[in-house]
Design an enzyme around this catalytic site. Structure first.
Site, PDB file in Angstrom:
ATOM      1  N   GLU A 178     -17.040  -6.449 -42.216  1.00 22.33           N
ATOM      2  CA  GLU A 178     -17.827  -5.358 -42.933  1.00 22.33           C
ATOM      3  C   GLU A 178     -17.288  -4.041 -42.551  1.00 22.33           C
ATOM      4  O   GLU A 178     -18.364  -3.078 -42.674  1.00 22.33           O
ATOM      5  CB  GLU A 178     -19.122  -5.848 -42.865  1.00 22.33           C
ATOM      6  CG  GLU A 178     -19.376  -7.286 -43.424  1.00 22.33           C
ATOM      7  CD  GLU A 178     -20.648  -7.580 -44.229  1.00 22.33           C
ATOM      8  OE1 GLU A 178     -21.306  -6.647 -44.480  1.00 22.33           O
ATOM      9  OE2 GLU A 178     -20.382  -8.621 -44.834  1.00 22.33           O
ATOM     10  N   HIS A 253     -25.842  -5.082 -39.657  1.00 24.84           N
ATOM     11  CA  HIS A 253     -24.453  -4.362 -39.249  1.00 24.84           C
ATOM     12  C   HIS A 253     -25.001  -3.570 -37.655  1.00 24.84           C
ATOM     13  O   HIS A 253     -26.107  -3.527 -37.696  1.00 24.84           O
ATOM     14  CB  HIS A 253     -24.246  -3.206 -40.273  1.00 24.84           C
ATOM     15  CG  HIS A 253     -23.723  -3.632 -41.445  1.00 24.84           C
ATOM     16  ND1 HIS A 253     -24.006  -3.182 -42.637  1.00 24.84           N
ATOM     17  CD2 HIS A 253     -22.811  -4.819 -41.596  1.00 24.84           C
ATOM     18  CE1 HIS A 253     -23.378  -3.891 -43.552  1.00 24.84           C
ATOM     19  NE2 HIS A 253     -22.668  -4.787 -43.130  1.00 24.84           N
ATOM     20  N   CYS A 377     -24.930   4.864 -42.929  1.00 24.68           N
ATOM     21  CA  CYS A 377     -24.220   4.051 -43.895  1.00 24.68           C
ATOM     22  C   CYS A 377     -23.200   4.569 -44.787  1.00 24.68           C
ATOM     23  O   CYS A 377     -22.340   4.282 -45.363  1.00 24.68           O
ATOM     24  CB  CYS A 377     -25.028   3.222 -44.370  1.00 24.68           C
ATOM     25  SG  CYS A 377     -25.986   1.581 -43.653  1.00 24.68           S
TER      26      CYS A 377
END
Length: 455
Positions: A178, A253, A377
């Site tokens: 990711e 995450h 992000c």
């Protein structure tokens, strides 16, 4: 001063796309699930993102822009058996398989911390900047991003004298990747040698603690493969397991529980399965790689900010921006200010003078936060020397002129209201293609989207 020391970290922020919506697709992302089905405002989302970028640029931090992806992804729907034009396909998918329509229209590529893993030329064997797009294989709406991410990065970083592009890792559970959301680079200064912290969610050995509620999205196998692709040695890379309790609390995450920049590692008590091993490993590697630069850990204990409060406020999904004088700015979402516990912890722990963080700035990114994406992000960090920056192959560096053109573009093309039923509107699909076609001209990207390449 050498070009190495003149190298700068540039934040490449993703523009939210015209189909920005709240479908609640992200497994383990509590904010995304909580806001599923709400009406979104794509125009506000894009303007909030641009305002955040401009504020950073105005404060003296280099800032760049990454374009959104083509949505709806008609190729995905065609592959799944829905043939025909948007007028024929979109209403049918909405009726027969709405979850596929939601995935095909997802604007999640705006969170460019997931776009790729990046190694600067200072750290690579061939003295080039290395990129690997993330396969994002854990969810359909993200797995469809990798090919376009690769095309976009290749269009921007196109000079192979300076830039190296790798294919995404095999899209299997073994190599679930990711991107930079699970990767942190620490150093004495951005242009100097660095140490790379790769964080994975699965246990490194039999019997290692594992999350019970949610499936980890980053594997150790993937992290090691990325390190090999980019030519990093054991003296440069450290692999750490994320704390299972954090994953089960909604830390999907690592950048939701930890952020690092320069020599500072700001992290929650429950960030890592073995906190001491991580700190010792980083100290050892920094001593070798960064001329003895000491690690500056900033630990936030559970008693100061609970794990649940950390996830709700996205305190650790903030940006740490390093000034030339060594001081740092912490850019937090507005949700941190509205949580009394979190805001008090920021005052007590981060502004107490025991670390380089000297200023906290609040940014409004509510449209992103409702889908589970904070300031960190929204950006992919890329360290570039002056020569590498000059070699960029598109108009991506934000200045007043580009900011003005992009805000005008958003106001012309984006809707200010979008509910899930609107995703079946063929007109939305056509509006999006017109917008992206104009955007590639503004940003001088050339033809990068499937609809442009098919013509």
């Amino acid at each position: 001063m050498s070009e190495t020391r003149l190298a700068q970290e540039i934040n490449f922020d993703g523009l939210p796309g015209p189909t920005h919506n709240y479908a609640g697709l992200a497994q383990g992302n509590l904010a995304s699930a909580h806001h599923a089905g709400l009406v979104s405002n794509p125009r506000e989302a894009a303007l909030q993102g641009l305002a955040k970028m401009k504020a950073s640029r105005d404060a003296g931090f280099p800032q760049a822009v990454l374009p959104p992806q083509q949505r709806p992804d008609m190729a995905l729907l065609h592959r799944l058996g829905f043939r025909g034009t948007p007028e024929e396909v979109l209403p049918r998918v909405a009726d027969e398989a709405p979850e596929l329509l939601h995935a095909a229209c997802s604007a999640a590529a705006m969170w460019t911390a997931n776009a790729a893993t990046v190694t600067p030329s200072t750290d690579s064997l061939d003295a080039r900047v290395h990129f690997t797009p993330a396969n994002m294989q854990s969810a359909l709406h993200r797995a469809i991003e990798a090919a376009q991410t690769g095309r976009t990065l290749a269009a921007i970083f196109r000079d192979d004298e300076y830039f190296a592009h790798h294919p995404a890792l095999p899209a299997t559970p073994w190599f679930a990747d990711e991107g930079a959301a699970n990767h942190t680079r620490l150093c004495a200064h951005h242009g100097g040698p660095g140490v790379h912290l790769f964080v994975h969610g699965d246990g490194a050995c039999e019997g290692a603690p594992r999350p019970q509620r949610y499936t980890p999205r980053q594997t150790l196998r993937a992290s090691r493969a990325l390190s090999r692709q980019h030519g990093l040695t054991s003296a440069q890379a450290l692999f750490a397991q994320q704390h299972p309790a954090a994953i089960d609390a909604g830390v999907f995450h690592n950048d939701v529980i930890c952020v690092g920049s320069g020599a500072v590692l700001l992290y929650h008590e429950y960030a890592f399965a073995d906190e001491q091993a991580v700190l010792d490993g980083l100290r050892e590697r920094l001593a070798v790689r960064a001329d003895g630069q000491p690690l500056i850990p900033v630990r936030v204990p559970e008693e100061a900010v609970s794990l649940n409060a950390a996830v709700a406020s996205y305190l650790f999904n903030s940006q740490l921006l390093l000034r030339d004088d060594g001081s740092m700015v912490l850019v937090v979402p507005g949700e941190c200010e509205s949580d009394a516990q979190v805001w008090q912890a920021i005052q007590n722990l981060l502004l107490a003078g025991h670390n380089p963080i000297s200023e906290v700035v609040v940014r409004d990114v509510k449209q992103s936060m409702r889908n589970g994406g904070g300031p960190a992000c929204l950006r992919l960090r890329v360290v570039l020397s002056e020569a590498e920056r000059a070699a960029l192959g598109a108009r991506v560096m934000l200045d007043d002129a580009l900011y003005g053109e992009l805000t005008g573009w958003v106001e012309r093309h984006y809707r200010d209201r979008l509910d899930l039923a609107d995703l079946a509107d063929p007109q939305l699909a056509h509006e999006s293609l017109v917008a992206l076609d104009e955007l590639t001209g503004i940003m001088q990207l050339g033809s990068i989207y499937p609809f442009q390449l098919d013509d």
